[in-house]
Design a protein around this motif. Structure first.
Motif, mmCIF file in Angstrom:
data_model
loop_
_atom_site.group_PDB
_atom_site.id
_atom_site.type_symbol
_atom_site.label_atom_id
_atom_site.label_comp_id
_atom_site.label_asym_id
_atom_site.label_seq_id
_atom_site.Cartn_x
_atom_site.Cartn_y
_atom_site.Cartn_z
ATOM 1 N N MET A 106 0.848 -1.194 0.000
ATOM 2 C CA MET A 106 0.000 0.000 0.000
ATOM 3 C C MET A 106 0.879 1.238 0.000
ATOM 4 O O MET A 106 1.583 1.509 0.974
ATOM 5 C CB MET A 106 -0.915 -0.015 1.220
ATOM 6 C CG MET A 106 -1.883 -1.191 1.251
ATOM 7 S SD MET A 106 -2.726 -1.329 2.838
ATOM 8 C CE MET A 106 -3.566 0.250 2.900
ATOM 9 N N GLU A 107 0.830 2.010 -1.081
ATOM 10 C CA GLU A 107 1.646 3.209 -1.220
ATOM 11 C C GLU A 107 0.811 4.453 -0.927
ATOM 12 O O GLU A 107 -0.363 4.545 -1.283
ATOM 13 C CB GLU A 107 2.237 3.319 -2.623
ATOM 14 C CG GLU A 107 3.299 2.300 -2.922
ATOM 15 C CD GLU A 107 3.998 2.576 -4.244
ATOM 16 O OE1 GLU A 107 4.810 1.745 -4.666
ATOM 17 O OE2 GLU A 107 3.726 3.630 -4.854
ATOM 18 N N TYR A 108 1.475 5.418 -0.309
ATOM 19 C CA TYR A 108 0.842 6.696 -0.015
ATOM 20 C C TYR A 108 1.811 7.811 -0.363
ATOM 21 O O TYR A 108 3.028 7.621 -0.401
ATOM 22 C CB TYR A 108 0.472 6.787 1.466
ATOM 23 C CG TYR A 108 -0.526 5.757 1.907
ATOM 24 C CD1 TYR A 108 -0.111 4.507 2.365
ATOM 25 C CD2 TYR A 108 -1.887 6.017 1.875
ATOM 26 C CE1 TYR A 108 -1.018 3.552 2.764
ATOM 27 C CE2 TYR A 108 -2.805 5.071 2.277
ATOM 28 C CZ TYR A 108 -2.365 3.835 2.713
ATOM 29 O OH TYR A 108 -3.277 2.884 3.105
ATOM 30 N N MET A 109 1.263 9.000 -0.593
ATOM 31 C CA MET A 109 2.066 10.156 -0.914
ATOM 32 C C MET A 109 1.889 11.196 0.188
ATOM 33 O O MET A 109 0.770 11.484 0.604
ATOM 34 C CB MET A 109 1.645 10.739 -2.260
ATOM 35 C CG MET A 109 2.512 11.863 -2.770
ATOM 36 S SD MET A 109 1.997 12.406 -4.419
ATOM 37 C CE MET A 109 2.508 10.990 -5.374
ATOM 38 N N PHE A 110 2.999 11.741 0.639
ATOM 39 C CA PHE A 110 2.974 12.730 1.705
ATOM 40 C C PHE A 110 3.697 13.986 1.250
ATOM 41 O O PHE A 110 4.657 13.919 0.476
ATOM 42 C CB PHE A 110 3.641 12.164 2.966
ATOM 43 C CG PHE A 110 2.963 10.948 3.511
ATOM 44 C CD1 PHE A 110 3.363 9.688 3.112
ATOM 45 C CD2 PHE A 110 1.925 11.063 4.418
ATOM 46 C CE1 PHE A 110 2.738 8.552 3.600
ATOM 47 C CE2 PHE A 110 1.295 9.936 4.915
ATOM 48 C CZ PHE A 110 1.698 8.674 4.509
#
Length: 121
Positions: A106-110
């Protein structure tokens, strides 16, 4: 959550230099690609430069040969050396980190809070 903390920015004359740094941290995440984006007043946010964990870089055409992105993987920190600055480089610069939750895909962008760069005489 991943915290993205930037430092750098400021006012510089045309032809001058600035250096940004950005550190990403999050105990449940592995940090993947990181990069810098900029947003001028009335404009959309756009890519400046990105760097992956293996050091592969990508630059906007407008900054090639003038800006250099580098990375310290051990510290999850990136740097942006900005040389030969032009008035059109004036913008808010945002640091970005792409992270994956540990043991998952699961990838997320911050995003960081942004720092102002003003190039003016």
């Amino acid at each position: 959550q991943v915290q993205v903390v930037e430092s750098g920015g400021g006012l510089v004359q045309p032809g001058g230099s600035l250096r940004h740094s950005c550190a990403a941290s999050g105990s449940r995440y592995n940090i993947l690609a990181m990069g810098w984006y900029c947003q001028a007043p009335g404009e959309e946010r756009e890519l400046v430069a990105t760097i992956t964990t293996d050091g592969t870089t990508n630059y906007a055409d407008s900054v090639k040969g003038r800006f250099t992105i580098s990375r310290d993987n051990g510290k999850n920190t990136i740097y942006l050396q900005m040389n030969s600055l032009k008035p059109e480089d004036t913008a808010v610069y945002y640091c970005n980190a792409v992270a994956v939750v540990v043991t998952t895909t699961m990838e997320y962008m911050f995003w960081g809070q942004g720092t102002q760069v003003t190039v003016s005489s």
